[in-house]
Design an enzyme around this catalytic site. Structure first.
Site, PDB file in Angstrom:
ATOM      1  N   LYS A  75       0.854  -1.194   0.000  1.00 56.97           N
ATOM      2  CA  LYS A  75       0.000   0.000   0.000  1.00 56.97           C
ATOM      3  C   LYS A  75       0.886   1.238   0.000  1.00 56.97           C
ATOM      4  O   LYS A  75       1.931   1.259   0.666  1.00 56.97           O
ATOM      5  CB  LYS A  75      -0.895  -0.020   1.247  1.00 56.97           C
ATOM      6  CG  LYS A  75      -1.961   1.091   1.254  1.00 56.97           C
ATOM      7  CD  LYS A  75      -2.882   0.979   2.462  1.00 56.97           C
ATOM      8  CE  LYS A  75      -3.939   2.059   2.468  1.00 56.97           C
ATOM      9  NZ  LYS A  75      -4.844   1.962   3.635  1.00 56.97           N
ATOM     10  N   SER A 150      -9.792   2.186   2.632  1.00 62.29           N
ATOM     11  CA  SER A 150      -8.832   2.850   1.779  1.00 62.29           C
ATOM     12  C   SER A 150      -7.842   1.915   1.086  1.00 62.29           C
ATOM     13  O   SER A 150      -7.256   2.293   0.079  1.00 62.29           O
ATOM     14  CB  SER A 150      -8.038   3.875   2.589  1.00 62.29           C
ATOM     15  OG  SER A 150      -7.262   3.224   3.581  1.00 62.29           O
ATOM     16  N   SER A 174     -10.147  -0.096   6.893  1.00 59.13           N
ATOM     17  CA  SER A 174      -9.516   0.056   5.579  1.00 59.13           C
ATOM     18  C   SER A 174      -8.888  -1.190   4.979  1.00 59.13           C
ATOM     19  O   SER A 174      -8.517  -1.191   3.811  1.00 59.13           O
ATOM     20  CB  SER A 174      -8.462   1.161   5.623  1.00 59.13           C
ATOM     21  OG  SER A 174      -9.080   2.410   5.512  1.00 59.13           O
TER      22      SER A 174
END
Lengths: 485, 479
Positions: A75, A150, A174
């Protein structure tokens, strides 16, 4: 079968038997990225050249270690030395971290191969990846829908087999929510289990890095790599290192499962509710003791979350001031304008919204009514979880109230977007671990995730429950993303 | 009404850099100077993702300071973030302590014209220093140097117990000497490692309420502080006498014009949005830890002063001056151990050494030679190897070269002439050259001997043993 379709534990087996080389794996994934990335848009950066070079180099080694040569996606809020780390924000569009996050050191020590940096909502604020400043990641099951967020890039890249596994991060759902929406296995670890050093902070008291994988076994394997005390993170807990694969036991006989009824009421989609109830029936069938219980905190948790996370974010994101790194405005004639215009021009709407909320709740005159009160409620929520965990080994709820929603559907309504994390956020507030596991699909074929919540630092029991369900239901073998256009 | 009808009320916030080897939240050196941005790392530069880890030494030093100033030590305290934007503050917040400081409710005792007075300490807390801005002289911009960012500080907040600039000076000197004695700060004011925010207000004598105060920030010289307080008090009295009201504001003291100027108005009043630092754990201080630290406290200045008077029989004045600075006091004790002549050591320090330091604007800790070397010098004088006037020359050389006095004396051929034959030669020569003095002596003017000895010293460039000269002149004159 293509190599990119395999799980990591299957890849490791083939590598151990010398049936394949590391370069074979790397090339397979890179070709899959070439094939699917245009549709899915999960990556901010793909490190093709570096990955191929490292694969070749590793293939030359005489001895191999367990994780050597396994590709991974990261990420884009986890610092990677010498590689862009953007947080999917214009603010850090060209930022190259001068150091590796602790989790990256661990991954590099295992000689894994980073395939690239994954898209996310800007600074991890959002539940759909639509707040990325660069691109909207698509759900591999239906390209007109969001992958969640996210960590949307992490879940979508794993679901579409562009990486075998990925690191995501959680502040409020997330990892689990996009895992639920994309049909992957995502774990939010106990706060303090994984070092936050090098994770670009959103809300320090909530942030955790966690694994997003194709199945439960891979999840435990990746947690084995990243978990552990780090002297560079004062909030990481100094507990004995565990081998989580030992918890992968196909047996839930006598396991006490609590089902908090409030997580099945209003706001939960009927098909989602039905799917989780079916899963719970399966657990009963497998010998678990299931009991309905009460955890009436969802609304309070949501408010508490937006106050605490906003407050911490408003302070954490202050360092992006246009002085030392990142975006600096060209329209400034004095210091104040450098600060104000850099931030105005480089932060997106959701980040601004949270900074403004957070600044407000910390302001003198409002602190007691918001921030202080939220901290008190946080304690109450923790207590309620502890109470339930004196009776149950795990709790089971839906991960997300709905399956993946359409792109653009909720971007104009912040409150509705916030409700996407209704079931996941209380877990972050309490700091306990929870995993999202695919347990079915709705009428339109979109995946549904079940959330298994455990006690502090008891990821093992979660894995035991998840593994048993997975072994007895075979979601992965039954359903595959179809990239519906 | 006049100035005499008013009372000045002063409270101080003193910032002192702690002399730990590394910064408060990372392992960068705290050393002063260095090329810009060479003492920093991702943590003190606030790179994205970097996290602080509290330096345990900082907690220990703060506890030590608290114990030395009679404070209560918190069993549990925490760090808080103080949020504001400024280019020298890389995180955009300073990690400090807000509602629960590490030390509270202490006091220090100062000497005033009316005897001893206790100055209350509200609190001592730990925090990090900011970086520094270097402004381009041609106005092309400012450069940020983060070497100082993250250097540990303690902030010592006094009660508004001070009533004059003199009391403030005496309080600051006391505080400085305490911090030096317990070795938690080197208190180098010109390097900014001790600086004060000064809050001043005035009120009519006998009034119960405090007046409205103004604050002067970042003052780092005793002289400026004294001048600024006197100026500011007079200005406030004038405002009040003219029927006005004092505005609560932050002022800047300008040393050149000798005036204060407003820095920012109230509209810019900062809301620091303090909240508990989520990146750091609660600081727990056990009784055992506190007692361990208490055991490391050295003898404090008052104790030493009393001992100097009783044990070394020094006058109170000497004892005061010597103990005012730890470096001087340590030098006195070690030199006395070597030469066993406390009064002589005291005299050398009080006149020659302090005089030299003042003339060169140096601090006692910058003395280049050791206390042992000073002791050796005094031994040489006491043994008659050199005269005390040569001793002064040797000391001046020691400031330049920091060599053993013996070596300096040999190198310069300054050994005292104590050979009877050689001295006799000089005496005869001087007597022959000064018949008038001889006549004066014979006429009953005893003082003439002094003149002759002086001439002989001049002839030998100070090397002749003065006692022997004196004796021999008398023998010759009385023949």
């Amino acid at each position: 079968m293509e190599l990119y379709e395999l799980t990591v534990h299957e890849l490791i087996e083939k590598l151990d038997k010398k049936e394949i080389t590391i370069s074979d794996i790397t090339k397979s994934y890179l070709s899959r990225i070439k094939e699917k990335e245009d549709d899915v848009q999960a990556f901010v950066t793909v490190t093709e050249k570096e990955a191929l070079e490292k694969a070749e180099e590793l293939d030359k080694k005489e001895t191999r270690t367990k994780y050597m040569g396994i590709p991974i996606g990261i990420k884009d809020n986890i610092c990677t030395k010498g590689l862009k780390t953007t947080c999917s924000s214009k603010m850090l569009e060209n930022f190259i971290a001068p150091y590796d996050a602790t989790v990256m050191e661990k991954i590099n020590n295992e000689n894994m191969i980073t395939l690239g940096k994954l898209n996310m909502d800007e600074f991890a604020m959002g539940s759909s990846t639509e707040f990325s400043a660069f691109k909207t990641t698509k759900n591999p099951w239906d390209l007109k829908r969001v992958p969640g967020g996210s960590s949307g890039g992490s879940a979508a890249s794993v679901a579409s087999n562009m990486v075998p596994w990925a690191l995501g991060s959680e502040t409020g759902g997330s990892i689990r929510q996009p895992s639920s929406l994309c049909g992957t296995v995502g774990l939010k670890t106990t706060y303090g289990l994984v070092s936050r050093f090098g994770l670009i902070a959103f809300a320090s008291s909530l942030d955790q890095i966690g694994p997003v994988t194709k199945d439960v076994e891979d999840n435990a394997l990746l947690l084995n790599v990243i978990a552990g005390y780090d002297s560079k993170d004062s909030t990481s807990k100094n507990i004995e290192k565990k081998d989580y694969t030992k918890a992968l036991v196909n047996d839930v006989k006598g396991l006490k499962i609590g089902v908090p009824k409030e997580f099945f009421g209003e706001g939960i989609n009927d098909e989602v509710r039905e799917s989780i109830i079916q899963a719970i029936e399966k657990y009963k069938e497998l010998g678990a003791i299931v009991e309905e219980c009460s955890l009436d905190i969802a609304n309070e948790a949501l408010s508490t979350y937006y106050i605490i996370a906003g407050a911490e974010a408003s302070s954490n994101l202050g360092r992006f001031d246009g002085i030392r790194y990142g975006y600096r405005t060209k329209n400034a004639s004095n210091l104040k304008e450098i600060f104000v215009n850099s931030r105005t021009e480089a932060f997106g709407p959701e980040v601004k919204r949270r900074i403004i909320t957070g600044t407000y709740v910390l302001s003198s005159g409002y602190y007691d009514a918001y921030y202080k009160k939220a901290q008190k409620v946080r304690t109450i929520i923790k207590d309620k979880f502890n109470e339930l965990f004196s009776k149950y080994d795990v709790l089971i709820t839906p991960t997300s109230p709905t399956v993946a929603f359409g792109i653009g559907e909720k971007t104009d309504n912040a409150l509705e977007m916030y409700l996407a994390d209704l079931c996941t956020i209380p877990i972050n507030i309490a700091g306990v671990p929870a995993l999202s596991l695919p347990c079915g699909v709705d009428k339109e074929g979109m995946p549904i995730g079940m959330q298994i919540i455990g006690k502090h630092f008891d990821e093992e029991t979660i894995y035991r429950a998840a593994y048993t369900y997975e072994q007895n239901t075979k979601f992965r073998e039954t359903y595959k993303p179809y990239f519906k256009k | 009404m006049s100035k005499e009808d008013y009372e000045i009320v002063i409270g101080l916030e003193v910032h002192s850099e702690l002399s730990t080897k590394t910064k408060i939240f990372c392992s960068c050196p705290t050393e002063f100077g260095g090329d810009p941005n060479t003492h920093c790392c991702p943590i003190c530069m606030a790179m994205p993702g970097a996290l602080p880890v509290l330096n345990k030494k900082v907690v220990e030093y703060a506890i030590k300071a608290g114990l030395a100033t009679n404070c209560e030590i918190a069993k549990e305290c925490k760090n808080d973030r103080k949020n504001y934007f400024y280019p020298d503050l890389p995180k955009s917040y300073q990690i400090s302590q807000f509602d629960i400081p590490i030390c509270s409710n202490g006091y220090v005792e100062i000497d005033t014209d009316n005897g001893k007075k206790k100055i209350g300490l509200t609190r001592i807390h730990i925090e990090e220093d900011a970086g520094k801005l270097n402004h381009d002289a041609y106005g092309r911009g400012s450069l940020v140097d983060l070497n100082r960012a993250g250097v540990p500080l303690i902030e010592i907040v006094s009660e508004p117990d001070l009533r004059s600039a003199e009391e403030v000076e005496s309080y600051l000197r006391k505080l400085k000497s305490i911090l030096e004695y317990i070795e938690v700060s080197d208190c180098k004011m010109q390097e900014g490692s001790l600086r004060a925010d000064v809050n001043v207000s005035v009120r009519k004598k006998g009034a119960k309420e405090f007046g409205i105060r103004t604050e002067m920030k970042n003052m780092n010289s005793f002289r400026s502080i004294v001048r600024a307080i006197n100026y500011e008090a007079e200005r406030q009295i004038e405002v009040l006498e003219e029927g006005g009201v004092v505005t609560q504001e932050t002022l800047r003291w300008d040393d050149v014009s000798g005036k204060t100027f407003a820095m920012r108005d109230k509209e810019d009043a900062q809301d620091y949005r303090y909240f508990p630092e989520p990146d750091l754990a609660i600081i727990k201080i056990s009784d055992e830890m506190k007692e361990e630290i208490r055991k490391t406290l050295p003898e404090m200045p008052e104790k030493r002063r009393e001992r100097y008077i009783s044990e070394y029989k020094l006058p109170e004045y000497d004892a005061n001056v010597l103990t005012s600075e730890k470096a001087l006091s340590d030098m006195f004790e070690k030199a006395t151990e070597v030469c066993n002549n406390p009064k002589a050591v005291s005299n050398w320090i009080m006149t020659e050494i302090i005089g030299f330091l003042n003339s060169k604007e140096l601090e006692a800790k910058e003395i280049p030679f050791t206390a042992e070397q000073l002791g050796n010098l005094i031994v040489l004088i006491d043994k008659g190897t050199i005269s005390s006037s040569i001793g002064k020359k040797v000391l001046n050389k020691m400031f330049e070269e920091a060599k053993e006095p013996k070596v300096i004396i040999e190198e310069n051929g300054w050994i005292q002439i104590s050979d009877e034959g050689a001295i006799k030669e000089v005496v005869i020569k001087i007597l022959e050259a000064n018949p008038q003095s001889v006549a004066d002596y014979k006429a009953g003017k005893d003082k003439a001997v002094g003149f002759l000895v002086g001439q002989a010293m001049k002839e030998t460039r100070g090397k002749a043993n003065p006692q022997m000269l004196n004796k021999m002149f008398l023998e010759e004159l009385n023949k």
